[in-house]
Design a protein around this motif. Structure first.
Motif, PDB file in Angstrom:
ATOM      1  N   ALA A  11      14.376-101.469 -77.729  1.00 21.76           N
ATOM      2  CA  ALA A  11      14.617-100.786 -76.458  1.00 21.76           C
ATOM      3  C   ALA A  11      15.006 -99.337 -76.715  1.00 21.76           C
ATOM      4  CB  ALA A  11      15.731-101.489 -75.679  1.00 21.76           C
ATOM      5  N   ILE A  12      14.929 -98.529 -75.645  1.00 18.66           N
ATOM      6  CA  ILE A  12      15.575 -97.225 -75.621  1.00 18.66           C
ATOM      7  C   ILE A  12      16.567 -97.218 -74.470  1.00 18.66           C
ATOM      8  CG2 ILE A  12      13.574 -96.034 -76.603  1.00 18.66           C
ATOM      9  CD1 ILE A  12      13.095 -94.843 -73.790  1.00 18.66           C
ATOM     10  N   VAL A  13      17.596 -96.415 -74.593  1.00 16.78           N
ATOM     11  CA  VAL A  13      18.587 -96.224 -73.533  1.00 16.78           C
ATOM     12  C   VAL A  13      18.404 -94.830 -72.959  1.00 16.78           C
ATOM     13  CG1 VAL A  13      21.045 -95.850 -73.082  1.00 16.78           C
ATOM     14  CG2 VAL A  13      20.307 -97.879 -74.333  1.00 16.78           C
ATOM     15  N   ILE A  14      18.337 -94.743 -71.634  1.00 15.43           N
ATOM     16  CA  ILE A  14      18.265 -93.461 -70.939  1.00 15.43           C
ATOM     17  C   ILE A  14      19.619 -93.209 -70.287  1.00 15.43           C
ATOM     18  CG2 ILE A  14      17.108 -92.139 -69.134  1.00 15.43           C
ATOM     19  CD1 ILE A  14      14.649 -93.975 -69.625  1.00 15.43           C
ATOM     20  N   ASP A  15      20.318 -92.207 -70.791  1.00 15.88           N
ATOM     21  CA  ASP A  15      21.635 -91.773 -70.313  1.00 15.88           C
ATOM     22  C   ASP A  15      22.743 -92.783 -70.644  1.00 15.88           C
ATOM     23  OD1 ASP A  15      20.725 -89.339 -69.459  1.00 15.88           O
ATOM     24  OD2 ASP A  15      20.492 -89.933 -67.369  1.00 15.88           O
ATOM     25  N   ALA A  16      23.336 -92.598 -71.809  1.00 17.17           N
ATOM     26  CA  ALA A  16      24.434 -93.454 -72.264  1.00 17.17           C
ATOM     27  C   ALA A  16      25.734 -92.956 -71.648  1.00 17.17           C
ATOM     28  CB  ALA A  16      24.516 -93.457 -73.786  1.00 17.17           C
ATOM     29  N   HIS A  36      20.009 -84.953 -69.444  1.00 14.72           N
ATOM     30  CA  HIS A  36      20.644 -83.648 -69.492  1.00 14.72           C
ATOM     31  C   HIS A  36      22.025 -83.856 -70.112  1.00 14.72           C
ATOM     32  CE1 HIS A  36      22.002 -85.371 -65.701  1.00 14.72           C
ATOM     33  NE2 HIS A  36      22.963 -84.455 -65.599  1.00 14.72           N
ATOM     34  N   ALA A  37      22.783 -82.770 -70.273  1.00 14.17           N
ATOM     35  CA  ALA A  37      23.999 -82.860 -71.081  1.00 14.17           C
ATOM     36  C   ALA A  37      25.291 -82.724 -70.300  1.00 14.17           C
ATOM     37  CB  ALA A  37      23.967 -81.819 -72.208  1.00 14.17           C
ATOM     38  N   HIS A  38      25.269 -82.966 -68.996  1.00 12.56           N
ATOM     39  CA  HIS A  38      26.554 -83.098 -68.307  1.00 12.56           C
ATOM     40  C   HIS A  38      27.330 -84.252 -68.931  1.00 12.56           C
ATOM     41  CE1 HIS A  38      24.978 -80.906 -64.488  1.00 12.56           C
ATOM     42  NE2 HIS A  38      25.573 -80.068 -65.322  1.00 12.56           N
ATOM     43  N   ASN A  39      28.644 -84.094 -69.003  1.00 10.09           N
ATOM     44  CA  ASN A  39      29.427 -85.033 -69.815  1.00 10.09           C
ATOM     45  C   ASN A  39      29.276 -86.480 -69.366  1.00 10.09           C
ATOM     46  OD1 ASN A  39      31.357 -84.248 -67.497  1.00 10.09           O
ATOM     47  ND2 ASN A  39      32.471 -85.932 -68.476  1.00 10.09           N
ATOM     48  N   ASP A  40      29.067 -86.709 -68.049  1.00 10.57           N
ATOM     49  CA  ASP A  40      28.998 -88.096 -67.589  1.00 10.57           C
ATOM     50  C   ASP A  40      27.711 -88.791 -68.026  1.00 10.57           C
ATOM     51  OD1 ASP A  40      27.824 -86.231 -65.716  1.00 10.57           O
ATOM     52  OD2 ASP A  40      27.589 -87.873 -64.286  1.00 10.57           O
ATOM     53  N   HIS A  41      26.734 -88.030 -68.500  1.00 13.06           N
ATOM     54  CA  HIS A  41      25.488 -88.636 -68.974  1.00 13.06           C
ATOM     55  C   HIS A  41      25.449 -88.786 -70.493  1.00 13.06           C
ATOM     56  CE1 HIS A  41      23.080 -88.581 -65.170  1.00 13.06           C
ATOM     57  NE2 HIS A  41      24.096 -87.796 -64.842  1.00 13.06           N
ATOM     58  N   ILE A  42      26.404 -88.192 -71.191  1.00 13.97           N
ATOM     59  CA  ILE A  42      26.380 -88.221 -72.657  1.00 13.97           C
ATOM     60  C   ILE A  42      27.666 -88.750 -73.282  1.00 13.97           C
ATOM     61  CG2 ILE A  42      24.743 -86.300 -72.755  1.00 13.97           C
ATOM     62  CD1 ILE A  42      27.127 -84.495 -73.618  1.00 13.97           C
ATOM     63  N   ASP A  43      28.677 -89.082 -72.452  1.00 14.32           N
ATOM     64  CA  ASP A  43      29.993 -89.340 -73.047  1.00 14.32           C
ATOM     65  C   ASP A  43      30.060 -90.626 -73.873  1.00 14.32           C
ATOM     66  OD1 ASP A  43      29.888 -90.975 -70.807  1.00 14.32           O
ATOM     67  OD2 ASP A  43      31.711 -90.191 -69.875  1.00 14.32           O
ATOM     68  N   ALA A  44      29.081 -91.523 -73.724  1.00 10.08           N
ATOM     69  CA  ALA A  44      29.044 -92.717 -74.581  1.00 10.08           C
ATOM     70  C   ALA A  44      27.976 -92.621 -75.669  1.00 10.08           C
ATOM     71  CB  ALA A  44      28.797 -93.964 -73.736  1.00 10.08           C
ATOM     72  N   ALA A  45      27.236 -91.515 -75.697  1.00  4.42           N
ATOM     73  CA  ALA A  45      26.099 -91.424 -76.621  1.00  4.42           C
ATOM     74  C   ALA A  45      26.506 -91.457 -78.099  1.00  4.42           C
ATOM     75  CB  ALA A  45      25.271 -90.183 -76.310  1.00  4.42           C
ATOM     76  N   PRO A  46      27.467 -90.642 -78.544  1.00  2.00           N
ATOM     77  CA  PRO A  46      27.813 -90.699 -79.967  1.00  2.00           C
ATOM     78  C   PRO A  46      28.341 -92.060 -80.412  1.00  2.00           C
ATOM     79  CG  PRO A  46      28.560 -88.625 -79.027  1.00  2.00           C
ATOM     80  CD  PRO A  46      28.128 -89.503 -77.885  1.00  2.00           C
ATOM     81  N   ALA A  47      29.164 -92.703 -79.588  1.00  2.00           N
ATOM     82  CA  ALA A  47      29.699 -94.015 -79.961  1.00  2.00           C
ATOM     83  C   ALA A  47      28.583 -95.050 -80.015  1.00  2.00           C
ATOM     84  CB  ALA A  47      30.776 -94.455 -78.971  1.00  2.00           C
ATOM     85  N   LEU A  48      27.645 -94.992 -79.070  1.00  2.00           N
ATOM     86  CA  LEU A  48      26.516 -95.922 -79.086  1.00  2.00           C
ATOM     87  C   LEU A  48      25.627 -95.666 -80.293  1.00  2.00           C
ATOM     88  CD1 LEU A  48      25.122 -98.230 -77.539  1.00  2.00           C
ATOM     89  CD2 LEU A  48      23.794 -96.477 -76.330  1.00  2.00           C
ATOM     90  N   LEU A  86      25.602 -76.918 -72.734  1.00  2.00           N
ATOM     91  CA  LEU A  86      26.355 -77.936 -71.999  1.00  2.00           C
ATOM     92  C   LEU A  86      26.849 -79.027 -72.943  1.00  2.00           C
ATOM     93  CD1 LEU A  86      24.291 -78.353 -68.709  1.00  2.00           C
ATOM     94  CD2 LEU A  86      26.741 -77.866 -68.847  1.00  2.00           C
ATOM     95  N   TRP A  87      26.006 -79.454 -73.858  1.00  2.00           N
ATOM     96  CA  TRP A  87      26.403 -80.477 -74.833  1.00  2.00           C
ATOM     97  C   TRP A  87      27.654 -80.037 -75.588  1.00  2.00           C
ATOM     98  CZ3 TRP A  87      24.832 -85.321 -76.661  1.00  2.00           C
ATOM     99  CH2 TRP A  87      25.316 -85.689 -77.922  1.00  2.00           C
ATOM    100  N   LYS A  88      27.668 -78.774 -75.998  1.00  2.00           N
ATOM    101  CA  LYS A  88      28.774 -78.284 -76.828  1.00  2.00           C
ATOM    102  C   LYS A  88      30.078 -78.172 -76.051  1.00  2.00           C
ATOM    103  CE  LYS A  88      25.922 -76.034 -80.323  1.00  2.00           C
ATOM    104  NZ  LYS A  88      25.482 -74.763 -80.922  1.00  2.00           N
ATOM    105  N   GLN A  89      30.015 -78.180 -74.724  1.00  2.00           N
ATOM    106  CA  GLN A  89      31.255 -78.240 -73.952  1.00  2.00           C
ATOM    107  C   GLN A  89      31.964 -79.575 -74.149  1.00  2.00           C
ATOM    108  OE1 GLN A  89      30.756 -77.292 -69.815  1.00  2.00           O
ATOM    109  NE2 GLN A  89      30.137 -75.178 -70.206  1.00  2.00           N
ATOM    110  N   THR A  90      31.198 -80.624 -74.392  1.00  2.00           N
ATOM    111  CA  THR A  90      31.773 -81.951 -74.608  1.00  2.00           C
ATOM    112  C   THR A  90      31.952 -82.242 -76.092  1.00  2.00           C
ATOM    113  OG1 THR A  90      30.717 -82.736 -72.579  1.00  2.00           O
ATOM    114  CG2 THR A  90      31.489 -84.425 -74.115  1.00  2.00           C
ATOM    115  N   TYR A  91      30.978 -81.834 -76.904  1.00  2.00           N
ATOM    116  CA  TYR A  91      30.986 -82.134 -78.347  1.00  2.00           C
ATOM    117  C   TYR A  91      30.767 -80.845 -79.143  1.00  2.00           C
ATOM    118  CZ  TYR A  91      30.330 -86.906 -76.647  1.00  2.00           C
ATOM    119  OH  TYR A  91      30.473 -88.100 -75.997  1.00  2.00           O
TER     120      TYR A  91
END
Length: 209
Positions: A36-41, A64-76, A93-98
């Motif tokens: 599978a692939i995941v779209i927006d973790a 996109h890289a708003h935090n609510d769409h990427i905040d579980a991506a690194p852990a997943l 935008l990504w770098k604002q969170t990570y």
């Protein structure tokens, strides 16, 4: 094995420009019984991993890289070994969170992802965010639009890195030409179809001025 679309709703917060809001996000899982692939973790890596049910995760795609769409991506990614993919225009935008890490790979307009024998084409649709993308899967009669197109209109453009005329151009030029029966699977809220949204384009333009 038959490809399918699984849908998970996760809850958390969205933060930008000094404000924070509670949000529910749609997480989309496309695949079969083996991969599978995941779209927006979004928000809850454990819940998303549980929904995968032991399937091999091929990629974590960020619309996109708003935090609510990427905040579980690194852990997943850490839990599954799957690469995190993002359009390079959303790196600010990504770098604002990570600030200390970058995604594993880039999404580019026209590139494709294949999972369970099904191809998803990347459509660059800036406006809500500079690097916003949609994923079009004609075999599934579906387009995954993130926050570019919702039931009832375009995504928000009132905050940093967003631009209303650009999102209208993206929707008109990249999405509304898809077959009208195409299901629009959004980043938040209910699904819709291209055919249901297309007649409202003129109204959206008038509303934005």
């Amino acid at each position: 094995m038959t490809v399918r679309i699984d849908h998970l709703v996760t809850s958390g917060t969205f933060s930008l420009d000094g404000g924070t809001w509670d949000v529910d996000n749609n997480v989309w899982i496309v695949g079969d019984d083996s991969e599978a692939i995941v779209i927006d973790a979004a928000h809850d890596a454990a819940a998303i991993e549980d929904a995968l049910g032991g399937r091999t995760l091929r990629a974590i795609v960020c619309t996109h890289a708003h935090n609510d769409h990427i905040d579980a991506a690194p852990a997943l990614a850490a839990a599954t070994g799957a690469p995190v993919l993002l359009h390079h225009d959303d790196l600010p935008l990504w770098k604002q969170t990570y600030p200390e890490q970058i995604p594993d790979g880039e999404l580019t307009d026209g590139s494709t992802l294949t999972v369970a024998g099904t191809t998803l084409t990347v459509l660059h649709t800036p406006g809500h965010a500079p690097g916003a993308v949609c994923l079009y899967a004609p075999e599934l009669s579906s387009v995954f639009t993130g926050d570019t197109l919702f039931q009832g209109g375009p995504g928000a453009t009132g905050r940093s890195f967003s631009h209303f005329p650009t999102i209208i151009d993206s929707i008109r030029d990249r999405l509304l030409g898809l077959p009208p029966e195409t299901v629009v699977r959004t980043g938040h809220g209910d699904t819709t179809t291209i055919g249901a949204e297309a007649p409202q384009l003129a109204e959206w333009i008038q509303r934005g001025h």
